[in-house]
Design an enzyme around this catalytic site. Sequence first.
Site, PDB file in Angstrom:
ATOM      1  N   ALA A  65      17.077 -18.929 -14.357  1.00 46.52           N
ATOM      2  CA  ALA A  65      15.709 -18.750 -13.133  1.00 46.52           C
ATOM      3  C   ALA A  65      14.706 -18.335 -13.580  1.00 46.52           C
ATOM      4  CB  ALA A  65      16.292 -17.777 -11.540  1.00 46.52           C
ATOM      5  N   ALA A  66      14.022 -18.458 -13.689  1.00 52.40           N
ATOM      6  CA  ALA A  66      12.805 -18.244 -14.331  1.00 52.40           C
ATOM      7  C   ALA A  66      11.060 -19.058 -14.096  1.00 52.40           C
ATOM      8  CB  ALA A  66      12.353 -18.166 -15.799  1.00 52.40           C
ATOM      9  N   THR A  71      14.187 -17.636 -24.649  1.00 53.25           N
ATOM     10  CA  THR A  71      13.176 -18.396 -25.709  1.00 53.25           C
ATOM     11  C   THR A  71      12.874 -18.390 -26.298  1.00 53.25           C
ATOM     12  OG1 THR A  71      10.728 -19.755 -24.831  1.00 53.25           O
ATOM     13  CG2 THR A  71      10.385 -17.479 -24.303  1.00 53.25           C
ATOM     14  N   ASP A  72      12.469 -19.007 -27.800  1.00 55.79           N
ATOM     15  CA  ASP A  72      11.770 -18.797 -28.463  1.00 55.79           C
ATOM     16  C   ASP A  72      10.579 -18.377 -28.928  1.00 55.79           C
ATOM     17  OD1 ASP A  72      10.338 -21.194 -28.834  1.00 55.79           O
ATOM     18  OD2 ASP A  72      11.026 -22.415 -30.341  1.00 55.79           O
ATOM     19  N   GLU A  73       9.608 -18.732 -27.909  1.00 50.21           N
ATOM     20  CA  GLU A  73       8.317 -18.147 -27.940  1.00 50.21           C
ATOM     21  C   GLU A  73       8.172 -16.926 -27.898  1.00 50.21           C
ATOM     22  OE1 GLU A  73       6.229 -19.430 -24.732  1.00 50.21           O
ATOM     23  OE2 GLU A  73       7.011 -21.940 -24.917  1.00 50.21           O
ATOM     24  N   TYR A  83       3.494 -15.717 -19.795  1.00 49.67           N
ATOM     25  CA  TYR A  83       5.062 -16.474 -19.939  1.00 49.67           C
ATOM     26  C   TYR A  83       5.749 -16.198 -20.155  1.00 49.67           C
ATOM     27  CZ  TYR A  83       8.871 -19.747 -20.956  1.00 49.67           C
ATOM     28  OH  TYR A  83       9.882 -19.734 -21.266  1.00 49.67           O
ATOM     29  N   LYS A  91       9.206 -13.063 -20.733  1.00 53.84           N
ATOM     30  CA  LYS A  91      10.830 -13.167 -20.770  1.00 53.84           C
ATOM     31  C   LYS A  91      10.563 -12.278 -22.191  1.00 53.84           C
ATOM     32  CE  LYS A  91      12.688 -16.527 -20.628  1.00 53.84           C
ATOM     33  NZ  LYS A  91      13.898 -16.818 -19.351  1.00 53.84           N
TER      34      LYS A  91
HETATM   35  P1  NAD Z   1      12.301 -25.422 -14.826  1.00 51.98           P
HETATM   36  O1  NAD Z   1      11.126 -24.304 -14.414  1.00 51.98           O
HETATM   37  O2  NAD Z   1      12.500 -26.298 -14.758  1.00 51.98           O
HETATM   38  O3  NAD Z   1      13.241 -24.380 -13.332  1.00 51.98           O
HETATM   39  C1  NAD Z   1      13.106 -23.289 -13.098  1.00 51.98           C
HETATM   40  C2  NAD Z   1      13.580 -22.495 -11.778  1.00 51.98           C
HETATM   41  O4  NAD Z   1      14.053 -21.520 -11.333  1.00 51.98           O
HETATM   42  C3  NAD Z   1      13.598 -23.899 -10.691  1.00 51.98           C
HETATM   43  O5  NAD Z   1      14.815 -24.532  -9.670  1.00 51.98           O
HETATM   44  C4  NAD Z   1      13.224 -22.823  -9.353  1.00 51.98           C
HETATM   45  O6  NAD Z   1      13.376 -22.952  -8.761  1.00 51.98           O
HETATM   46  C5  NAD Z   1      14.502 -21.278 -10.384  1.00 51.98           C
HETATM   47  N1  NAD Z   1      13.057 -19.866 -10.022  1.00 51.98           N
HETATM   48  C6  NAD Z   1      12.333 -19.787 -10.000  1.00 51.98           C
HETATM   49  N2  NAD Z   1      12.133 -18.047  -9.283  1.00 51.98           N
HETATM   50  C7  NAD Z   1      13.145 -17.785  -8.927  1.00 51.98           C
HETATM   51  C8  NAD Z   1      13.318 -16.937  -8.785  1.00 51.98           C
HETATM   52  N3  NAD Z   1      12.266 -15.604  -8.505  1.00 51.98           N
HETATM   53  N4  NAD Z   1      14.266 -16.779  -7.580  1.00 51.98           N
HETATM   54  C9  NAD Z   1      15.562 -17.411  -7.853  1.00 51.98           C
HETATM   55  N5  NAD Z   1      15.503 -18.955  -8.669  1.00 51.98           N
HETATM   56  C10 NAD Z   1      13.964 -19.217  -8.677  1.00 51.98           C
HETATM   57  O7  NAD Z   1      12.743 -24.059 -15.953  1.00 51.98           O
HETATM   58  P2  NAD Z   1      13.537 -24.652 -17.553  1.00 51.98           P
HETATM   59  O8  NAD Z   1      12.733 -25.434 -18.568  1.00 51.98           O
HETATM   60  O9  NAD Z   1      14.011 -25.093 -16.542  1.00 51.98           O
HETATM   61  O10 NAD Z   1      13.792 -22.911 -17.369  1.00 51.98           O
HETATM   62  C11 NAD Z   1      15.520 -22.968 -18.035  1.00 51.98           C
HETATM   63  C12 NAD Z   1      15.271 -21.526 -18.051  1.00 51.98           C
HETATM   64  O11 NAD Z   1      14.814 -21.203 -19.589  1.00 51.98           O
HETATM   65  C13 NAD Z   1      14.243 -20.686 -17.920  1.00 51.98           C
HETATM   66  O12 NAD Z   1      14.525 -19.158 -18.220  1.00 51.98           O
HETATM   67  C14 NAD Z   1      13.570 -20.759 -19.411  1.00 51.98           C
HETATM   68  O13 NAD Z   1      11.936 -19.378 -19.679  1.00 51.98           O
HETATM   69  C15 NAD Z   1      14.056 -20.617 -20.141  1.00 51.98           C
HETATM   70  N6  NAD Z   1      14.212 -21.726 -21.734  1.00 51.98           N
HETATM   71  C16 NAD Z   1      13.031 -23.250 -21.421  1.00 51.98           C
HETATM   72  C17 NAD Z   1      13.199 -23.890 -22.680  1.00 51.98           C
HETATM   73  C18 NAD Z   1      12.567 -25.161 -22.454  1.00 51.98           C
HETATM   74  O14 NAD Z   1      12.104 -25.763 -23.212  1.00 51.98           O
HETATM   75  N7  NAD Z   1      12.277 -25.575 -20.797  1.00 51.98           N
HETATM   76  C19 NAD Z   1      13.676 -23.645 -23.948  1.00 51.98           C
HETATM   77  C20 NAD Z   1      13.987 -22.171 -23.503  1.00 51.98           C
HETATM   78  C21 NAD Z   1      14.210 -21.615 -22.458  1.00 51.98           C
HETATM   79  O1  DAU Z   2       9.863 -23.167 -26.905  1.00 48.53           O
HETATM   80  C1  DAU Z   2       9.962 -23.089 -25.335  1.00 48.53           C
HETATM   81  C2  DAU Z   2       9.437 -22.852 -24.426  1.00 48.53           C
HETATM   82  O2  DAU Z   2       9.159 -24.528 -24.412  1.00 48.53           O
HETATM   83  C3  DAU Z   2       9.896 -22.668 -23.003  1.00 48.53           C
HETATM   84  O3  DAU Z   2      10.221 -21.348 -23.450  1.00 48.53           O
HETATM   85  C4  DAU Z   2       8.920 -23.240 -21.745  1.00 48.53           C
HETATM   86  O4  DAU Z   2       9.318 -22.836 -21.400  1.00 48.53           O
HETATM   87  C5  DAU Z   2       8.592 -24.896 -22.200  1.00 48.53           C
HETATM   88  O5  DAU Z   2       7.635 -24.670 -21.200  1.00 48.53           O
HETATM   89  C6  DAU Z   2       8.288 -24.790 -23.223  1.00 48.53           C
HETATM   90  O6  DAU Z   2       6.880 -24.179 -23.650  1.00 48.53           O
HETATM   91  P1  DAU Z   2       6.192 -25.486 -24.136  1.00 48.53           P
HETATM   92  O7  DAU Z   2       4.378 -24.616 -24.085  1.00 48.53           O
HETATM   93  O8  DAU Z   2       5.826 -25.343 -26.022  1.00 48.53           O
HETATM   94  O9  DAU Z   2       6.200 -26.859 -23.850  1.00 48.53           O
HETATM   95  P2  DAU Z   2       4.755 -28.050 -23.152  1.00 48.53           P
HETATM   96  O10 DAU Z   2       5.701 -29.054 -22.288  1.00 48.53           O
HETATM   97  O11 DAU Z   2       4.236 -27.376 -21.984  1.00 48.53           O
HETATM   98  O12 DAU Z   2       3.637 -28.013 -24.339  1.00 48.53           O
HETATM   99  C7  DAU Z   2       4.244 -28.803 -25.383  1.00 48.53           C
HETATM  100  C8  DAU Z   2       3.577 -28.889 -26.312  1.00 48.53           C
HETATM  101  O13 DAU Z   2       3.267 -30.160 -25.902  1.00 48.53           O
HETATM  102  C9  DAU Z   2       2.188 -27.747 -25.913  1.00 48.53           C
HETATM  103  O14 DAU Z   2       1.610 -27.859 -28.232  1.00 48.53           O
HETATM  104  C10 DAU Z   2       1.304 -27.952 -25.427  1.00 48.53           C
HETATM  105  C11 DAU Z   2       1.078 -30.022 -25.394  1.00 48.53           C
HETATM  106  N1  DAU Z   2       0.665 -30.304 -23.881  1.00 48.53           N
HETATM  107  C12 DAU Z   2       0.874 -30.597 -22.976  1.00 48.53           C
HETATM  108  C13 DAU Z   2       1.115 -30.365 -21.928  1.00 48.53           C
HETATM  109  C14 DAU Z   2       1.003 -30.485 -20.783  1.00 48.53           C
HETATM  110  C15 DAU Z   2       0.280 -31.582 -24.398  1.00 48.53           C
HETATM  111  O15 DAU Z   2      -0.339 -31.872 -25.442  1.00 48.53           O
HETATM  112  N2  DAU Z   2      -0.133 -32.091 -23.253  1.00 48.53           N
HETATM  113  C16 DAU Z   2      -0.159 -31.905 -22.185  1.00 48.53           C
HETATM  114  O16 DAU Z   2      -0.462 -32.441 -21.615  1.00 48.53           O
END
Ligand code: NAD
Ligand code: DAU
Length: 331
Positions: A78-79, A120-122, A147, A151
């Site tokens: 959750a995040a 996350t790698d960020e 963000y 993290k």
């Molecule tokens: P998402 O935004 O799709 O889902 C987040 C979920 O957490 C949602 O269901 C939301 O309702 C819930 N949530 C948010 N705040 C909450 C709270 N206070 N209490 C309970 N639930 C809550 O996110 P995601 O992309 O599935 O990411 C999940 C995890 O993975 C995060 O910790 C994110 O930092 C990490 N992560 C994501 C990526 C990516 O590419 N999406 C990559 C690396 C790590």
């Molecule tokens: O690296 C892991 C991270 O990846 C996670 O921790 C985050 O939760 C996840 O959201 C993601 O972060 P990014 O910022 O990299 O993802 P996003 O999908 O927002 O954007 C990916 C790349 O695309 C970034 O360089 C921004 C660009 N972008 C994004 C959107 C929404 C565009 O060029 N156009 C767009 O419309």
Amino acid sequence: MKVLITGGAGFIGANFVHQTLADRPDAQVTVLDKLTYAGNKASLDDVADKITFVQGDVADPDVVDPLVADSDVVVHFAAESHNDNSLNDPSPFIRSNLVGTFQLLEAVRRHGVRYHHISTDEVYGDLALDDPAKFTPGTPYNPSSPYSASKAGSDLLVRAWVRSFGVAATISNCSNNYGPYQHIEKFIPRQITNLIDGVRPKLYGAGLNVRDWIHVLDHNRAVWTIIDKGRIGQTYLIGADGELNNVQVVEMILELMGHDPHDYDHVNDRAGHDRRYAIDASKLRDELGWTPQYTDFRDGLAQTIAWYRDNESWWRPQKAATEAKYAAQGQ
Ligand code: NAD
Ligand code: DAU
């Protein structure tokens, strides 16, 4: 095994719930999710009778404590997860990502429960486009956005609770995930659903920023590998050598969806936009024997496009509000 999955109605968490039920028939799954704008209970409709779903906030100790007390392992997804949102309003990121992690750590400390922290790698900041280096577990933390700073702070809380209180925790830092159930605010599903709607894809700035793509199912298999075999207190980086710049990804989406690959627009860049992420996952591969199964990004992307085409009722309710938010930002 009783597994508490926070954020299980989000993108990666929902995939993790499905995978866990499929691969581990002995698992008793409880999902704790606040159902923010990013949570979608419909992602769990097909398994609703196999899990316990609790709507609640990970930052609320009264909600968290009894659920942790009744678990063998907590997997904390959750995040608040979207960089662009954190630039507009960082406050929910501080509460959910920092206070939420703090409350979970206090609960696992009280009850002696195994904890795995999804990160996350960020947290490592970014790399130059022409730098051959990749992130390793030894790379210094240097987050760019509210963000990624939230993290990074949550990771440091976990490390402190391991060292000071002996909490049995592991951390994983993964690169960009793609696959089914991802919110359409994110890059890949935004462009797919734009094209379904007859709208040209939108690239931030020049589109040369690089992301290291991994299929969500490979991420989640790595998480289970770390829970099963990882060393307590360790950090594992998860990545599948999937570096591509945003232009390359958009051109592939356009081509797979039957359009001219140059049919996209450039829009306002993201403030502080990280240039490049790249993961060295050799610790996870060598120590724990994990390897990715989705090694062909083009195939995985084609499957993801098919999923969004087949599941319009899942994403359609969010499309207009998501695009209105971007339009207000010139994106
Ligand atoms: P998402 O935004 O799709 O889902 C987040 C979920 O957490 C949602 O269901 C939301 O309702 C819930 N949530 C948010 N705040 C909450 C709270 N206070 N209490 C309970 N639930 C809550 O996110 P995601 O992309 O599935 O990411 C999940 C995890 O993975 C995060 O910790 C994110 O930092 C990490 N992560 C994501 C990526 C990516 O590419 N999406 C990559 C690396 C790590
Ligand atoms: O690296 C892991 C991270 O990846 C996670 O921790 C985050 O939760 C996840 O959201 C993601 O972060 P990014 O910022 O990299 O993802 P996003 O999908 O927002 O954007 C990916 C790349 O695309 C970034 O360089 C921004 C660009 N972008 C994004 C959107 C929404 C565009 O060029 N156009 C767009 O419309």
